[in-house]
Design an enzyme around this catalytic site. Sequence first.
Site, PDB file in Angstrom:
ATOM      1  N   LYS B  80      58.003  48.265  33.714  1.00 48.21           N
ATOM      2  CA  LYS B  80      57.436  48.772  32.461  1.00 48.21           C
ATOM      3  C   LYS B  80      55.913  48.850  32.607  1.00 48.21           C
ATOM      4  O   LYS B  80      55.290  47.963  33.214  1.00 48.21           O
ATOM      5  CB  LYS B  80      57.831  47.803  31.341  1.00 48.21           C
ATOM      6  CG  LYS B  80      57.530  48.265  29.922  1.00 48.21           C
ATOM      7  CD  LYS B  80      58.058  47.227  28.914  1.00 48.21           C
ATOM      8  CE  LYS B  80      57.852  47.657  27.473  1.00 48.21           C
ATOM      9  NZ  LYS B  80      58.412  46.662  26.513  1.00 48.21           N
ATOM     10  N   SER B 155      61.240  48.823  22.964  1.00 51.40           N
ATOM     11  CA  SER B 155      60.167  49.610  23.548  1.00 51.40           C
ATOM     12  C   SER B 155      60.306  49.902  25.039  1.00 51.40           C
ATOM     13  O   SER B 155      59.630  50.792  25.537  1.00 51.40           O
ATOM     14  CB  SER B 155      58.851  48.879  23.315  1.00 51.40           C
ATOM     15  OG  SER B 155      58.857  47.629  24.000  1.00 51.40           O
ATOM     16  N   SER B 179      63.091  44.355  22.739  1.00 50.93           N
ATOM     17  CA  SER B 179      62.638  45.517  23.500  1.00 50.93           C
ATOM     18  C   SER B 179      63.263  45.673  24.881  1.00 50.93           C
ATOM     19  O   SER B 179      63.062  46.700  25.537  1.00 50.93           O
ATOM     20  CB  SER B 179      61.119  45.501  23.649  1.00 50.93           C
ATOM     21  OG  SER B 179      60.519  45.954  22.456  1.00 50.93           O
TER      22      SER B 179
END
Lengths: 485, 494, 93
Positions: B80, B155, B179
């Site tokens: 990420k 996310s 997330s």
Amino acid sequence: MTAWEAVIGLETHVELSTKSKMFCSCPTDFGDEPNTACCPVCLALPGALPVPNEEAIAGIVKIGLALECDINESSLFYRKNYFYPDLPKNYQISQYTFPVCEHGTLDVDVNGEPTVVGITRVHMEEDTGKSSHIGDGGGRIHDARHTLLDFNRAGVPLVEVVTEPDIRSAEQARAYAAELQRIVLSLGVSDARLEAGSMRFDANVSVRPVGETKLGTRTETKNVNSLRSLQRAISFEIDRQIQVLEDGGSIVQETRHWNEDTGATTSMRVKEESEDYRYFQDPDLLPLEVTAAWQDEIRSTITALPAERRVAIIEQGVDRETAVILVDSDELSGLFAAALGDGVPARTVALWLTGDVVAYLRRNEVELSSTGLTSEHLAVLGRMVDSGDLSSSAAKEVLIAVLDGDGGPGEIADDRDLLQVSDTGAIEEAVDAVLADNADALERIRSGDMKPFGFLVGQVMRHMGGKADPSVVRSVLEEKTTDSR
Amino acid sequence: MSDLADLTITEAGKRLRSGDITSVDLLDAVTRRASVTESHLHAFLTLDGEGARASAERADADLAKGTDHGPLHGIPVALKDNMCTIGVETTASSKILKGWKPPYDGTAVARLKAAGAVITGKTNLDEFAMGSSTENSAFGETRNPWSTDHVPGGSSGGSAAAAAVGSAFGSFGSDTGGSVRQPAALCGVVGMKPTYGLVSRYGLIAFASSLDQIGPFSRSVEDSVALLGATAGWDRYDATSIKGPVPNFGGSLTTGVQGLKIGIVKELMGEGIDPQVLAATIAVADKLTDAGAHVVEISMPSTEYALSAYYLIAPAECSANLARFDGVRFGHRSTVEGTTEDMMAHSRAEGFGPEVVRRILLGTYALSAGYYDAFYGQAQKVRTLVRNDFTSAYAQVDVLISPTSPTTAFRIGERAVDPIAMYYSDVCTIPSNLSGDPAISVPIGLDDEGLPIGFQIMAPALGEEVMYQVAAAVERLVEFDQRPALATSEVAPV
Amino acid sequence: MPVEIDIARVAHLARIALTPEELETYSAQLLDILEHAERVQALPTEGVEPTSHPLAMVNGFRPDEIGPCLDPESFLSQAPDTEDSRFRVPRIL
């Protein structure tokens, strides 16, 4: 006319001299090259996290113990939120409720008048970076066109010591500050250099009519970087506030700036908005636990504090003023302590060190360590005076010669023929001779008129070429003028 | 399976060690896959082709010399884009960090490198991990591999999509309120959030420090164990990381659930949960019962307040965490003339997207004088109540189960205009963040639109072993083996 | 509790320069969110200790040891503006 009383509280920031910073392993001792002692943590790069320095916590506990504070077994780090370019995270890690230390005291003494200053709290935080304001104003923020930032200092451990509003005069404030500096130095937790900013003061000053119990509006004066300017700044601020009030004006609660050159405080003229620091517990850090066992361990590393050491020296017969000077210098007090022993006159040695030796060093611009003076020398010299082998004036001459590196006291006194005769046999002979030459003086003394006694002492001394111990001369003379009666 | 990109990490590792294939072959396979899928998904913000090739070659050379760094040796993984990677652009999907190349590796990243993993690139996310759809990226949204007009969740949507489609063998995200788990559910992969403090946060761009944890995405439970194992353990750069030995996460993968006590959370099985999700969850609970587990209903009354508490705590922490983005030392600086204060305020207004601004304002307000006790202070007390609920639940059962997400993937744009509807996406996942306990999402099937359904298993702190034990059992019981149509390197997809 | 928001002050505290229209939009959205947060206020929490951290750990110290610093070039090269190895910002007042 109203009589006014000043109410003063001090906030003192002390940079701890740990090897590494408060929350990262960058050194606290850095050179002049900007931004060379920085890492992701102290630059607040994205993703970086603080990890507290154990030694810094030990340091603040030490200060707290020395100030007789209660040490909170559990305390918390908070974030104090405000934007300022020298504060990399735009929040400062500090403490709010539950600081490490609370409720202490510090005894100060102004001209022999003792005062107890209450310590509200001692808390742990981190220093900011350094701003340089560039422009025509010679570094003044007001005229600067732009500002340059160096983060070497950012994250250096900072202890804040906050007093109660217990101080009543500029002199007391100075005495408090000086004593706090001595304590911090004696604990070895900071170099406490005011001129270098490793110890800094903010003074909260207000005035009120004597007898009034409510506090007046206070101002906070910053940028004070010597004990002398602290005293001057507070004096100025007290006078200014009294003047404003007597002229019918009122005091504005504001931050003021001490200007060393003009000898005045001026308003910072920064927009005064009510600050809202939005304190909350820092989720990157765990609660601090200072167990009783750890406190004991830290306490055991604290050697005698300046106040105790002064008392110990005063108990040796040394006056207070001399004791203060001795304790303020590790070198002098070290020599003093090591020289003490049987037959060494403490007071005399203390006066030599704080008087003759200090004057010598200043006059010759040398360090004590580069002279030949040892505690052994002082002890020998002290004993020579004590036993009467050396007069006190001769001793001072020998002391200077020792400092010059001419040799040991015995050797010098010998070489220079400064030793006194205290052999009673020789003195008795001299006394007999003098009495024989001054029969009328003897007669007058025997008839109760003691006036010529001093004259006879002088005659004996002269007879002995000045090298007789006057006290021995006196006692022999006393004996001889009375015994045949 | 003919395409290397579709292997699990375990399978790929076996073939690497047999000498059948190389790490460079694995890298080529995911690179080829990405070249087909990226135009449809936009899972990646940065593909570090050169760096990845160098690592893959090094992994091959090491293995040839007999140096084996463990289960991730030579395995291409994606990160990420809120995990700092030295010299490789790290943006947190924010304009304010565009172009920033960290001068350091975060601890998890450094550990992955030391474990021989090949880092192929940085994946898309909701800006600063704030969101549940990956629509809040300053660089364009990521799409769901199962249906590209749907969101992948968020996310960590980029990492979830990459693992699902095979443009990485595994990937990492961060989970503050769900997330990792929620996008894993929406993309049909395994996603887990470790016990708070198990994986170092150093180098993870902070959203809400007391909730953030890095966690892995994978296509199997066993792979999840390997990915977690490479990153877990005490770190001297994170004061909140847990000292002591790392649990044997994978010790009970084949044990089954015979005799285990499993609680199904009553408050997460009712209103607001899509009927198909509910039915699928109950079906799996029944299978667990059939397999010998004692499944009981557990009530956790504070759960329904968790969401509201979370939306005070997380913004409050983020309002301070994001204060460092001020245009002084890195990142975007506004050209608006004025003082430093003006520069900061304009840099932040220009650099942050609307969701980030919303949360910073909310958090600033919740912490401000006069409101602290009513909002932040009260939210922290609710957090205690949520933890107490978990404590009493774990006194009765070994693990808790629930849906991961109240719905399957929603359409792009569907919730973008309604912050509160979006926040509700995390209703099942937030409680474990507040308690700090581990939780995992395992895919259990598809709804009638062909969108994946996730099943959440929650365990007490440092209970990763039993959590994985149940997750592996569920994986065997449901035999979910569908892959999105996009998971191909051969055919140009429609 | 009736909620009021001085949104301009909040935006100033947060150092985000917003237009009047933006302030209005955010104000409305914050009020919506806070309305939900009021549920939290309704919950009786007397005598409940706040949790600020999921872990029951303390201290997390590091020893006082010096570690490596960054090469200044590695971060100064990424700064918006520098001068003489320092970060440069506009006038402060």
